[in-house]
Design a protein around this motif. Structure first.
Motif, mmCIF file in Angstrom:
data_model
loop_
_atom_site.group_PDB
_atom_site.id
_atom_site.type_symbol
_atom_site.label_atom_id
_atom_site.label_comp_id
_atom_site.label_asym_id
_atom_site.label_seq_id
_atom_site.Cartn_x
_atom_site.Cartn_y
_atom_site.Cartn_z
ATOM 1 N N UNK B 172 0.820 -1.208 0.000
ATOM 2 C CA UNK B 172 0.000 0.000 0.000
ATOM 3 C C UNK B 172 0.852 1.255 0.000
ATOM 4 N N UNK B 173 2.156 1.102 0.128
ATOM 5 C CA UNK B 173 3.036 2.265 0.225
ATOM 6 C C UNK B 173 3.347 2.773 -1.176
ATOM 7 N N UNK B 174 2.890 3.984 -1.517
ATOM 8 C CA UNK B 174 3.215 4.489 -2.856
ATOM 9 C C UNK B 174 4.726 4.668 -2.972
ATOM 10 N N UNK B 175 5.313 4.336 -4.129
ATOM 11 C CA UNK B 175 6.772 4.419 -4.267
ATOM 12 C C UNK B 175 7.315 5.801 -3.940
ATOM 13 N N UNK B 176 6.557 6.849 -4.307
ATOM 14 C CA UNK B 176 7.134 8.169 -4.054
ATOM 15 C C UNK B 176 7.171 8.500 -2.571
ATOM 16 N N UNK B 177 6.208 7.978 -1.808
ATOM 17 C CA UNK B 177 6.239 8.195 -0.361
ATOM 18 C C UNK B 177 7.403 7.427 0.258
ATOM 19 N N UNK B 178 7.544 6.180 -0.178
ATOM 20 C CA UNK B 178 8.654 5.369 0.332
ATOM 21 C C UNK B 178 9.985 6.036 0.021
ATOM 22 N N UNK B 179 10.129 6.528 -1.208
ATOM 23 C CA UNK B 179 11.366 7.194 -1.604
ATOM 24 C C UNK B 179 11.645 8.404 -0.720
ATOM 25 N N UNK B 180 10.593 9.177 -0.446
ATOM 26 C CA UNK B 180 10.768 10.364 0.411
ATOM 27 C C UNK B 180 11.227 9.966 1.798
ATOM 28 N N UNK B 181 10.591 8.928 2.342
ATOM 29 C CA UNK B 181 10.975 8.480 3.683
ATOM 30 C C UNK B 181 12.439 8.048 3.684
ATOM 31 N N UNK B 182 12.839 7.298 2.662
ATOM 32 C CA UNK B 182 14.227 6.842 2.596
ATOM 33 C C UNK B 182 15.178 8.023 2.481
#
Lengths: 298, 338
Positions: B172-182
């Protein structure tokens, strides 16, 4: 992976390489295969509750917090308070009002896309299964082309035509989604229409409406429901991704991806501004995907 | 009964020689189907891009002239020159024919923005994208398969539950959100790796990880379900009864069979991978096809857009073809079906 005409569902991982060892207990055709039933049910009820809350927020929120575009720079990055649970953004706008409008937009547009895609996909799928012959071959060929184009690419192509306009996103997403419905419905309809029950109904001259209503529809309805929730997740994600990347809806609109982009420069001073839209987007996707726990195509 | 006994005349006799034939025929069918798919995609994308160019607001000749001579030297004469030069005054269907022929010759013209040849730029973008995709696919398969096998071995246990929750979250984690978190965690707060860019050491870590985490969730679930199914099967029960050690069963009987499913699933994943590439490359300024595509769409650079969309779609088709052929080679059952 790709549908062979005889397999009932389009492309679950289980269908990718069928019969890779038979389980002893019968696996359900749809739903959490090979899993204890209890956990799946709890997850489904939880995500239904979550979705209901979000839908309520999307329906009632915009009525409670009407002003989502009004700027008031004296409220610059105002921290959360009881009246404004998520504070104010860099232009002094109410974050919760923008969030409510964005949720409504996401859910509404996603629903519209899915309904359009489902109607078109089901109609063409039934048509292909019914007529067979060249109609079937033509539609299959068209769907093959769409299978090689990821949804985001289709939407991006349309975004180039008229960037920032709602209809491009609507048409793009609907165009990306219909293939799934077409493939699944066609495969199911072929097997239903060839079944002895339908043959008997035809011999009894019960008419095609009867076959559609009593034989085809009960077979398709549950599949379509689960596909719809998955498709809505795809639509919500595609829409927010597009505006995040900068080729989707344009700034004054309240949209989840835009809310995240706009708030990013202030993540240190005003974390609530970033966290709120990210959480809403996450919960929306968790709710939509949690309705079923098995994968279809994407 | 006689009809059942009588073999149909055109059926292949069960001798070793036609077996090779059957494989070749199956492979041929796959290639023909995929080639048709590729051709269909090429024609569809080309026609769509052509229609978009025809409907773009403003006169395309002026835009091309601006790209050629610079924005301050554009006048009606320059535009007219471009128009006759590129045949923009010919009837639409004639132009379309030219487009299709050019696209088949891999000549996509020049970029409306930079003025450089699109085909040249495409090479650079393609290699950057393939590099990123290969690294993240490798990470995700390793990660997903390991998690999936572990979860399948203690079904219903705490590890299985954690995996389940993790997979659902990652899904459910959109890639762009995951990328931002990373980026925020590993680059801004910890300062371990550069946030974005290309060419420095460590640049590939975050984009590859972003893509890989999303994909690994799906791989983990598929592996878990497949391995669980195989562990329940009769031939594994038999191997266990026979007294084979657990790791031998796992290596010989379970993993080999699960491998076929995993390979087949790469074909499904490639769609998600390509979508992820578009997002992740724009997020991390990775100079690949996805980044180029978003730029082209933003600037309405239709020749560049056409080329990048085609390249990304061809990645899907080529990977699907390779997966089909690999499954054919790995799994004898697929040769006999159909």
């Amino acid at each position: 992976m790709k549908t062979s005409p005889s397999s009932p569902t389009s492309a679950g991982p289980d269908e990718a390489a069928p019969a890779a060892g038979q389980t002893l207990r019968p696996t359900p055709l749809w739903g959490a295969a090979g899993r204890k039933g209890q956990g799946g049910r709890v997850a489904r009820i939880a995500s239904m509750g979550l979705l209901a809350a979000l839908v309520l927020f999307a329906l009632v929120g915009p009525l409670l917090w009407r002003q989502y575009a009004g700027q008031d720079l004296s409220q610059f990055l105002q921290p959360p308070s009881p009246a404004e649970p998520f504070g104010h953004d860099h232009l002094g706008r109410s974050v919760i009002a923008r969030l409510a409008h964005a949720t409504r937009l996401s859910l509404g547009l996603a629903l519209l896309c899915v309904v359009t895609a489902a109607v078109v996909g089901v109609a063409l799928g039934v048509l292909a299964a019914w007529r067979r012959g060249w109609v079937d071959q033509l539609l299959l060929g068209v769907s093959e082309v769409f299978l090689a184009l990821p949804a985001l690419l289709i939407v991006l192509i349309f975004a180039a035509l008229a960037s920032g306009e709602m209809w491009t996103i609507y048409v793009g997403i609907a165009l990306a989604l219909w293939v799934e419905y077409f493939r699944v419905v066609r495969a199911r309809a072929v097997s239903v229409l060839n079944s002895p029950a339908v043959e008997a109904a035809t011999l009894l001259k019960l008419g095609s409406l009867h076959v559609l209503r009593r034989h085809l529809w009960p077979e398709l309805a549950p599949v379509l429901l689960t596909m719809a929730s998955l498709g809505m997740a795809t639509a919500v994600l595609a829409m927010s991704t597009l505006s995040y990347v900068g080729v989707g809806l344009k700034p004054p609109t309240a949209e989840l991806g835009l809310l995240i982009t706009e708030s990013l420069p202030y993540y240190h001073e005003a974390p609530w501004m970033v966290v709120a839209p990210v959480m809403v987007l996450l919960l929306l996707l968790v709710g939509l995907l949690g309705l079923r726990s098995q994968e279809t195509r994407r | 009964m006689e009809t059942l006994q009588d073999p149909p005349t055109d059926a292949a006799p069960p001798t070793p020689a036609p077996r090779g034939n059957a494989v070749a025929r199956a492979a041929g069918r796959i290639l023909v189907r995929r080639a048709a798919q590729a051709l269909g995609v090429a024609i569809t994308v080309t026609i769509t891009c052509f229609v978009i160019v025809q409907n773009l607001p403003g006169d395309i000749a002026f835009r091309i002239a601006a790209g050629r001579y610079g924005y301050d030297k554009v006048d009606a004469a320059a535009a007219a020159e471009v128009r006759t030069d590129l045949g923009l005054d010919e009837p639409a269907w004639q132009q379309l024919g030219g487009w299709v022929i050019d696209a088949l010759r891999l000549d996509f013209g020049t970029s409306l923005v930079t003025g450089a040849s699109v085909a040249d730029e495409l090479g650079h973008h393609l290699s950057a994208t393939l590099q990123l995709a290969a690294v993240s696919l490798l990470i995700s398969i390793t990660l997903g398969a390991a998690i999936g096998v572990l979860a399948a071995q203690n079904r219903g246990g705490p590890l299985d539950r954690i995996t389940d929750a993790w997979v659902a979250l990652v899904r459910a984690l959109p890639p762009f959100v995951l990328g931002l978190v990373l980026i925020i965690v590993f680059s801004v707060q910890l300062g371990w790796v550069p946030a974005a860019g290309h060419g420095e050491r460590g640049n590939i870590v975050l984009p590859a990880l972003t893509l890989a985490v999303g994909l690994s969730g799906l791989f983990a679930r598929v592996t878990r379900d497949t391995v669980a199914q195989i562990l329940n099967s009769e031939h594994v029960h038999f191997a266990r009864t026979k007294g084979l050690a657990g790791h031998v069963i796992l290596a010989r009987h379970v993993l080999r069979n699960a491998g076929v499913t995993l390979v087949a699933y790469i074909g499904v994943q490639v769609l998600i991978l390509v979508e992820g590439v578009v997002v992740v490359e724009s997020l991390f300024a990775w100079p690949g096809l996805g980044h180029a595509l978003v730029h082209a769409v933003f600037w309405r650079d239709i020749p560049a857009m056409q080329a990048t969309v085609l390249a990304l779609a061809m990645i899907v088709v080529v990977v699907s073809t390779l997966v089909d052929l690999a499954v054919l080679a790995l799994d004898p059952r697929t040769r006999e079906v159909r």
